[in-house]
Design a protein around this motif. Structure first.
Motif, PDB file in Angstrom:
ATOM      1  N   TYR A   1       0.830  -1.209   0.000  1.00  0.00           N
ATOM      2  CA  TYR A   1       0.000   0.000   0.000  1.00  0.00           C
ATOM      3  C   TYR A   1       0.866   1.261   0.000  1.00  0.00           C
ATOM      4  N   MET A   2       1.931   1.238   0.749  1.00  0.00           N
ATOM      5  CA  MET A   2       2.838   2.382   0.759  1.00  0.00           C
ATOM      6  C   MET A   2       3.542   2.523  -0.598  1.00  0.00           C
ATOM      7  N   ASP A   3       3.941   1.396  -1.180  1.00  0.00           N
ATOM      8  CA  ASP A   3       4.623   1.429  -2.470  1.00  0.00           C
ATOM      9  C   ASP A   3       3.733   2.034  -3.555  1.00  0.00           C
ATOM     10  N   LEU A   4       2.437   1.743  -3.484  1.00  0.00           N
ATOM     11  CA  LEU A   4       1.527   2.203  -4.529  1.00  0.00           C
ATOM     12  C   LEU A   4       1.336   3.721  -4.525  1.00  0.00           C
ATOM     13  N   LEU A   5       1.651   4.362  -3.423  1.00  0.00           N
ATOM     14  CA  LEU A   5       1.507   5.824  -3.362  1.00  0.00           C
ATOM     15  C   LEU A   5       2.584   6.524  -4.192  1.00  0.00           C
ATOM     16  N   ASP A   6       3.736   5.893  -4.306  1.00  0.00           N
ATOM     17  CA  ASP A   6       4.831   6.444  -5.114  1.00  0.00           C
ATOM     18  C   ASP A   6       5.668   5.255  -5.582  1.00  0.00           C
ATOM     19  N   ILE A   7       5.267   4.667  -6.690  1.00  0.00           N
ATOM     20  CA  ILE A   7       5.818   3.382  -7.099  1.00  0.00           C
ATOM     21  C   ILE A   7       7.311   3.485  -7.419  1.00  0.00           C
ATOM     22  N   PRO A   8       8.135   2.690  -6.741  1.00  0.00           N
ATOM     23  CA  PRO A   8       9.579   2.683  -7.033  1.00  0.00           C
ATOM     24  C   PRO A   8       9.840   2.170  -8.451  1.00  0.00           C
ATOM     25  N   GLU A   9      10.925   2.615  -9.042  1.00  0.00           N
ATOM     26  CA  GLU A   9      11.243   2.211 -10.406  1.00  0.00           C
ATOM     27  C   GLU A   9      11.439   0.700 -10.501  1.00  0.00           C
ATOM     28  N   GLY A  10      12.042   0.110  -9.469  1.00  0.00           N
ATOM     29  CA  GLY A  10      12.243  -1.335  -9.473  1.00  0.00           C
ATOM     30  C   GLY A  10      10.929  -2.099  -9.463  1.00  0.00           C
ATOM     31  N   MET A  11       9.953  -1.569  -8.753  1.00  0.00           N
ATOM     32  CA  MET A  11       8.636  -2.200  -8.719  1.00  0.00           C
ATOM     33  C   MET A  11       7.954  -2.102 -10.081  1.00  0.00           C
ATOM     34  N   LYS A  12       8.086  -0.946 -10.738  1.00  0.00           N
ATOM     35  CA  LYS A  12       7.492  -0.784 -12.068  1.00  0.00           C
ATOM     36  C   LYS A  12       8.061  -1.816 -13.030  1.00  0.00           C
ATOM     37  N   LYS A  13       9.368  -2.005 -12.986  1.00  0.00           N
ATOM     38  CA  LYS A  13      10.008  -2.957 -13.903  1.00  0.00           C
ATOM     39  C   LYS A  13       9.535  -4.373 -13.615  1.00  0.00           C
ATOM     40  N   PHE A  14       9.399  -4.710 -12.311  1.00  0.00           N
ATOM     41  CA  PHE A  14       8.919  -6.053 -11.997  1.00  0.00           C
ATOM     42  C   PHE A  14       7.467  -6.237 -12.434  1.00  0.00           C
ATOM     43  N   MET A  15       6.634  -5.235 -12.221  1.00  0.00           N
ATOM     44  CA  MET A  15       5.230  -5.341 -12.626  1.00  0.00           C
ATOM     45  C   MET A  15       5.110  -5.545 -14.131  1.00  0.00           C
ATOM     46  N   GLU A  16       5.973  -4.915 -14.894  1.00  0.00           N
ATOM     47  CA  GLU A  16       5.962  -5.121 -16.344  1.00  0.00           C
ATOM     48  C   GLU A  16       6.286  -6.572 -16.688  1.00  0.00           C
ATOM     49  N   ARG A  17       7.260  -7.150 -15.995  1.00  0.00           N
ATOM     50  CA  ARG A  17       7.610  -8.552 -16.221  1.00  0.00           C
ATOM     51  C   ARG A  17       6.464  -9.477 -15.809  1.00  0.00           C
ATOM     52  N   MET A  18       5.880  -9.212 -14.663  1.00  0.00           N
ATOM     53  CA  MET A  18       4.780 -10.032 -14.178  1.00  0.00           C
ATOM     54  C   MET A  18       3.592  -9.974 -15.136  1.00  0.00           C
ATOM     55  N   HIS A  19       3.271  -8.766 -15.591  1.00  0.00           N
ATOM     56  CA  HIS A  19       2.130  -8.607 -16.494  1.00  0.00           C
ATOM     57  C   HIS A  19       2.398  -9.293 -17.831  1.00  0.00           C
ATOM     58  N   ALA A  20       3.602  -9.173 -18.339  1.00  0.00           N
ATOM     59  CA  ALA A  20       3.942  -9.842 -19.601  1.00  0.00           C
ATOM     60  C   ALA A  20       3.796 -11.355 -19.464  1.00  0.00           C
ATOM     61  N   PHE A  21       4.204 -11.890 -18.311  1.00  0.00           N
ATOM     62  CA  PHE A  21       4.055 -13.329 -18.071  1.00  0.00           C
ATOM     63  C   PHE A  21       2.587 -13.723 -18.027  1.00  0.00           C
ATOM     64  N   TYR A  22       1.775 -12.960 -17.294  1.00  0.00           N
ATOM     65  CA  TYR A  22       0.351 -13.280 -17.209  1.00  0.00           C
ATOM     66  C   TYR A  22      -0.308 -13.219 -18.587  1.00  0.00           C
ATOM     67  N   CYS A  23       0.061 -12.249 -19.399  1.00  0.00           N
ATOM     68  CA  CYS A  23      -0.509 -12.138 -20.740  1.00  0.00           C
ATOM     69  C   CYS A  23      -0.093 -13.332 -21.603  1.00  0.00           C
ATOM     70  N   GLU A  24       1.159 -13.732 -21.490  1.00  0.00           N
ATOM     71  CA  GLU A  24       1.629 -14.898 -22.243  1.00  0.00           C
ATOM     72  C   GLU A  24       0.860 -16.147 -21.826  1.00  0.00           C
ATOM     73  N   LEU A  25       0.631 -16.293 -20.528  1.00  0.00           N
ATOM     74  CA  LEU A  25      -0.096 -17.455 -20.019  1.00  0.00           C
ATOM     75  C   LEU A  25      -1.537 -17.470 -20.541  1.00  0.00           C
TER      76      LEU A  25
END
Length: 336
Positions: A154-178
């Motif tokens: 919840y704290m991260d979502l208020l100001d998303i760290p760059e590392g979190m953004k990069k991981f979310m992109e990877r996670m989303h790409a995986f979910y879309c592939e699945l």
């Protein structure tokens, strides 16, 4: 009319029979404690919606049984601690412990899920008259909570760290592939989930949801539509704020706690989306009388049915009286 045909007509608001398709969800708790009642319900009121088999060619890193007391590991590497037999426990130690998400090396994206047996899925679909759901179920918000722990996320979502953004992109790409891979099979619908509601409101500001998570869901729904599939979503709690968004994106069915939000509040949405259950498992299934269950089912049908738009679904879990779960399906059958 087959079960598959019945579900399609219900989703498309072309069900003139009045018969409502059925599905029952069970947790291991109820399967272990009330096997006879589960067998009776399934015998007397067979399900119209079922899940596809999910046989993997490669083993995931999962360890232990998440429904048993003790510690288990999920497919992403999160350690889950459970103190109650028959339901899922919770993550106590986050995989990502730094606020900048610079170290995500402990997270394992479960590419093993992509090795599912497509031929077995297709054989299963060809040999049943039921409506078949995919067994993959993207859950980005919840998986982020498991990885980071809820209060930290919840704290991260208020100001998303760059590392979190990069991981979310990877996670989303995986979910879309699945989802793309499952969409190439003969299942009737894809599924995804995230529990978004507290008892009275969304867990995060709807504006943040629309900025971060709505685009992900739009991609999931677009994949289903492009392949000619229906798409279903589950989300617990009060999610009234985002239901219009889900409808606008083309979601076919939503499994939600409709009694938490109130039938009157949902009535304007009748005929725009199919309410895939449920009957109140917080109070009615736990302490309701037979008459209470009958009235509840009748009120759902009268409020939300528009020649479709309702699926007779409820969850048989801890606290639910077995006879009340049975009565849910009996009441739906009598109304049909």
């Amino acid at each position: 009319m087959t079960s598959r045909e019945l579900v399609y007509r219900t989703l498309e608001f072309e069900n003139k029979t009045g018969k409502v398709p059925r599905q029952m969800w069970t947790l291991p708790y109820s399967e272990w404690n009330y096997p006879d009642m589960i067998k009776k319900i399934r015998c007397d009121y067979p399900e119209d919606i079922i899940g596809a088999p999910n046989i993997l060619g490669e083993r995931t890193i999962e360890e232990g049984d998440p429904y048993r007391k003790g510690t288990s590991r999920d497919a992403w590497g999160c350690l889950v601690e459970n103190i109650f037999e028959g339901i899922i426990g919770e993550v106590r130690t986050p995989l990502v412990q730094d606020e900048d998400w610079e170290d995500v090396s402990q997270i394992h994206i479960p590419k093993e899920w992509l090795t599912f047996d497509r031929e077995e899925v297709n054989r299963f679909c060809e040999n049943t008259d039921c409506f078949v759901l995919s067994t993959c179920c993207p859950r980005p918000f919840e998986q982020l909570q498991f990885i980071r722990k809820t209060e930290n996320l919840y704290m991260d979502l208020l100001d998303i760290p760059e590392g979190m953004k990069k991981f979310m992109e990877r996670m989303h790409a995986f979910y879309c592939e699945l989802l793309e891979e499952w969409a190439k099979t003969k299942v009737d619908a894809l599924t995804f989930m995230d529990d978004w509601g507290s008892q009275r409101s969304l867990l995060i500001n709807p504006a943040i949801w629309r900025e971060i998570f709505k685009p992900m869901y739009r991609d999931y729904i677009e994949i289903a539509k492009r392949h000619g599939k229906k798409i279903f979503m589950h989300s617990d709690g009060f999610i009234l704020d985002i239901l219009p968004d889900l409808i606008e994106m083309g979601l076919d069915a939503v499994n939600s706690q409709i009694f938490c939000m109130g039938l009157d509040a949902l009535e304007p949405l009748a005929g725009k989306i199919t309410f895939w259950g449920e009957i109140d498992r917080q109070h009615l299934l736990v302490e309701g009388t037979t008459e209470d269950i009958q009235r509840a089912v009748k009120s759902v049908k009268e409020t939300l049915w528009r020649e479709g738009g309702c699926i007779a679904q409820c969850e048989f879990g801890p606290g639910a009286k077995p006879e009340n779960v049975y009565e849910v399906y009996k009441a739906w059958e009598e109304l049909s």
